[in-house]
Design a protein around this motif. Structure first.
Motif, PDB file in Angstrom:
ATOM      1  N   MET A  80       5.869 -13.462  -5.932  1.00  0.00           N
ATOM      2  CA  MET A  80       5.340 -13.077  -4.794  1.00  0.00           C
ATOM      3  C   MET A  80       3.715 -13.679  -4.534  1.00  0.00           C
ATOM      4  SD  MET A  80       4.472  -9.113  -3.320  1.00  0.00           S
ATOM      5  CE  MET A  80       6.356  -8.742  -3.491  1.00  0.00           C
ATOM      6  N   SER A  81       3.821 -14.237  -3.120  1.00  0.00           N
ATOM      7  CA  SER A  81       2.516 -14.881  -3.225  1.00  0.00           C
ATOM      8  C   SER A  81       1.327 -13.856  -3.291  1.00  0.00           C
ATOM      9  CB  SER A  81       2.282 -15.618  -2.040  1.00  0.00           C
ATOM     10  OG  SER A  81       2.163 -14.901  -0.630  1.00  0.00           O
ATOM     11  N   THR A  82       0.014 -14.170  -3.486  1.00  0.00           N
ATOM     12  CA  THR A  82      -1.180 -13.489  -3.579  1.00  0.00           C
ATOM     13  C   THR A  82      -1.218 -12.865  -2.012  1.00  0.00           C
ATOM     14  OG1 THR A  82      -2.126 -14.522  -5.556  1.00  0.00           O
ATOM     15  CG2 THR A  82      -3.449 -13.243  -4.093  1.00  0.00           C
ATOM     16  N   ASP A  83      -1.075 -13.874  -1.044  1.00  0.00           N
ATOM     17  CA  ASP A  83      -1.311 -13.243   0.383  1.00  0.00           C
ATOM     18  C   ASP A  83      -0.273 -12.250   0.664  1.00  0.00           C
ATOM     19  OD1 ASP A  83      -3.299 -15.298   0.515  1.00  0.00           O
ATOM     20  OD2 ASP A  83      -2.262 -16.630   1.834  1.00  0.00           O
ATOM     21  N   THR A  84       0.879 -12.468   0.271  1.00  0.00           N
ATOM     22  CA  THR A  84       1.990 -11.221   0.710  1.00  0.00           C
ATOM     23  C   THR A  84       1.575 -10.015  -0.104  1.00  0.00           C
ATOM     24  OG1 THR A  84       3.642 -12.978   0.825  1.00  0.00           O
ATOM     25  CG2 THR A  84       4.474 -10.538   0.466  1.00  0.00           C
ATOM     26  N   LEU A  85       1.073  -9.958  -1.506  1.00  0.00           N
ATOM     27  CA  LEU A  85       0.960  -8.823  -2.349  1.00  0.00           C
ATOM     28  C   LEU A  85      -0.440  -8.150  -1.586  1.00  0.00           C
ATOM     29  CD1 LEU A  85       1.337  -7.087  -4.740  1.00  0.00           C
ATOM     30  CD2 LEU A  85      -0.224  -8.774  -6.143  1.00  0.00           C
ATOM     31  N   THR A  86      -1.405  -8.890  -1.213  1.00  0.00           N
ATOM     32  CA  THR A  86      -2.736  -8.350  -0.587  1.00  0.00           C
ATOM     33  C   THR A  86      -2.361  -7.907   0.905  1.00  0.00           C
ATOM     34  OG1 THR A  86      -4.033 -10.164  -1.610  1.00  0.00           O
ATOM     35  CG2 THR A  86      -4.969  -8.812   0.265  1.00  0.00           C
ATOM     36  N   ALA A  87      -1.474  -8.290   1.621  1.00  0.00           N
ATOM     37  CA  ALA A  87      -0.825  -7.885   2.883  1.00  0.00           C
ATOM     38  C   ALA A  87      -0.232  -6.388   2.571  1.00  0.00           C
ATOM     39  CB  ALA A  87      -0.158  -8.633   3.534  1.00  0.00           C
ATOM     40  N   ASP A  88       0.493  -6.461   1.530  1.00  0.00           N
ATOM     41  CA  ASP A  88       1.219  -5.233   1.268  1.00  0.00           C
ATOM     42  C   ASP A  88       0.586  -4.000   0.817  1.00  0.00           C
ATOM     43  OD1 ASP A  88       3.893  -6.298   1.872  1.00  0.00           O
ATOM     44  OD2 ASP A  88       4.349  -6.829  -0.303  1.00  0.00           O
ATOM     45  N   ARG A  89      -0.304  -4.465   0.025  1.00  0.00           N
ATOM     46  CA  ARG A  89      -1.494  -3.528  -0.349  1.00  0.00           C
ATOM     47  C   ARG A  89      -2.147  -2.781   0.858  1.00  0.00           C
ATOM     48  NH1 ARG A  89      -3.078  -2.796  -5.541  1.00  0.00           N
ATOM     49  NH2 ARG A  89      -5.023  -2.545  -5.044  1.00  0.00           N
ATOM     50  N   ILE A  90      -2.628  -3.546   1.522  1.00  0.00           N
ATOM     51  CA  ILE A  90      -3.466  -3.120   2.886  1.00  0.00           C
ATOM     52  C   ILE A  90      -2.435  -2.514   3.815  1.00  0.00           C
ATOM     53  CG2 ILE A  90      -4.333  -3.951   5.086  1.00  0.00           C
ATOM     54  CD1 ILE A  90      -5.527  -6.464   3.231  1.00  0.00           C
ATOM     55  N   GLU A  91      -1.162  -2.486   3.734  1.00  0.00           N
ATOM     56  CA  GLU A  91      -0.282  -2.155   4.778  1.00  0.00           C
ATOM     57  C   GLU A  91      -0.144  -0.608   4.178  1.00  0.00           C
ATOM     58  OE1 GLU A  91       4.072  -2.049   6.855  1.00  0.00           O
ATOM     59  OE2 GLU A  91       3.089  -4.067   6.449  1.00  0.00           O
ATOM     60  N   ILE A  92       0.078  -0.437   2.676  1.00  0.00           N
ATOM     61  CA  ILE A  92       0.490   0.704   2.006  1.00  0.00           C
ATOM     62  C   ILE A  92      -1.094   1.538   2.111  1.00  0.00           C
ATOM     63  CG2 ILE A  92       0.840   1.767  -0.003  1.00  0.00           C
ATOM     64  CD1 ILE A  92       2.500  -0.539  -0.704  1.00  0.00           C
ATOM     65  N   ALA A  93      -2.120   1.057   2.090  1.00  0.00           N
ATOM     66  CA  ALA A  93      -3.255   1.906   2.236  1.00  0.00           C
ATOM     67  C   ALA A  93      -3.369   2.450   3.656  1.00  0.00           C
ATOM     68  CB  ALA A  93      -4.504   0.876   1.838  1.00  0.00           C
ATOM     69  N   ASP A  94      -3.013   1.690   4.541  1.00  0.00           N
ATOM     70  CA  ASP A  94      -2.889   2.031   5.988  1.00  0.00           C
ATOM     71  C   ASP A  94      -1.847   3.140   6.164  1.00  0.00           C
ATOM     72  OD1 ASP A  94      -4.840   0.396   6.881  1.00  0.00           O
ATOM     73  OD2 ASP A  94      -3.480  -0.830   7.866  1.00  0.00           O
ATOM     74  N   LEU A  95      -0.816   3.213   5.637  1.00  0.00           N
ATOM     75  CA  LEU A  95       0.129   4.243   5.277  1.00  0.00           C
ATOM     76  C   LEU A  95      -0.343   5.629   4.946  1.00  0.00           C
ATOM     77  CD1 LEU A  95       3.010   5.111   5.598  1.00  0.00           C
ATOM     78  CD2 LEU A  95       3.413   4.201   3.350  1.00  0.00           C
ATOM     79  N   PHE A  96      -1.191   5.373   3.837  1.00  0.00           N
ATOM     80  CA  PHE A  96      -1.958   6.756   3.593  1.00  0.00           C
ATOM     81  C   PHE A  96      -2.760   7.488   4.574  1.00  0.00           C
ATOM     82  CE2 PHE A  96      -0.686   6.010  -0.721  1.00  0.00           C
ATOM     83  CZ  PHE A  96      -0.914   7.181  -1.488  1.00  0.00           C
ATOM     84  N   THR A  97      -3.622   6.413   5.238  1.00  0.00           N
ATOM     85  CA  THR A  97      -4.455   6.824   6.172  1.00  0.00           C
ATOM     86  C   THR A  97      -3.588   7.498   7.450  1.00  0.00           C
ATOM     87  OG1 THR A  97      -6.152   5.346   5.700  1.00  0.00           O
ATOM     88  CG2 THR A  97      -6.095   6.032   7.566  1.00  0.00           C
TER      89      THR A  97
END
Length: 137
Positions: A1-18
């Motif tokens: 998994m690319s760093t860009d994809t991992l970063t995008a996933d982490r941001i989307e999951i953080a948004d999911l919490f919000t």
């Protein structure tokens, strides 16, 4: 998994919490399907174990207290993405209040989520909510 994809996933999951916290604070139960999978499992001291989005929806509607509002603040988010699934945890402080008044009850929670990638983005498949402390104000 690319760093860009991992970063995008982490941001989307953080948004999911919000999005989950805002949904709770705004009482938008009809939008539960925007944060939960249909087969979600919710484990909490208030609701026990709820399986399926319909059970969670019924519980949320019945648990409402007339005139009481909440404000959820989430901190210390930790996300571990593994392909199309992620384990995430956070601390939350929940303030219970009535319009124009200071909180009458406050609770600290620990939350553990299992999130999955769906065609509509990341959603919560399982959540465990555990109280850490409470304080009546």
């Amino acid at each position: 998994m690319s760093t860009d994809t991992l970063t995008a996933d982490r941001i989307e999951i953080a948004d999911l919490f919000t999005r989950f916290a805002r949904l709770l604070d705004e009482g938008r139960w009809e939008d539960l399907d925007t944060v939960f999978t249909d087969d979600v499992a919710v484990h909490s001291p208030r609701g026990g174990e709820l399986r399926g989005i319909d059970k969670v929806l019924d519980f949320m509607r019945q648990a409402e207290v007339e005139g009481e509002h909440t404000q959820h603040t989430t901190t210390d988010l930790l996300v571990d993405v593994d392909g199309d699934q992620a384990a995430a945890s956070a601390n939350s402080i929940v303030y219970y209040y009535r319009d124009g008044q200071a909180p009458h009850f406050t609770g600290g929670l620990r939350q553990h989520f299992t999130a999955v990638r769906t065609p509509a983005g990341w959603k919560i498949r399982e959540v465990r909510i555990m109280p850490a402390w409470t304080r009546e104000n």
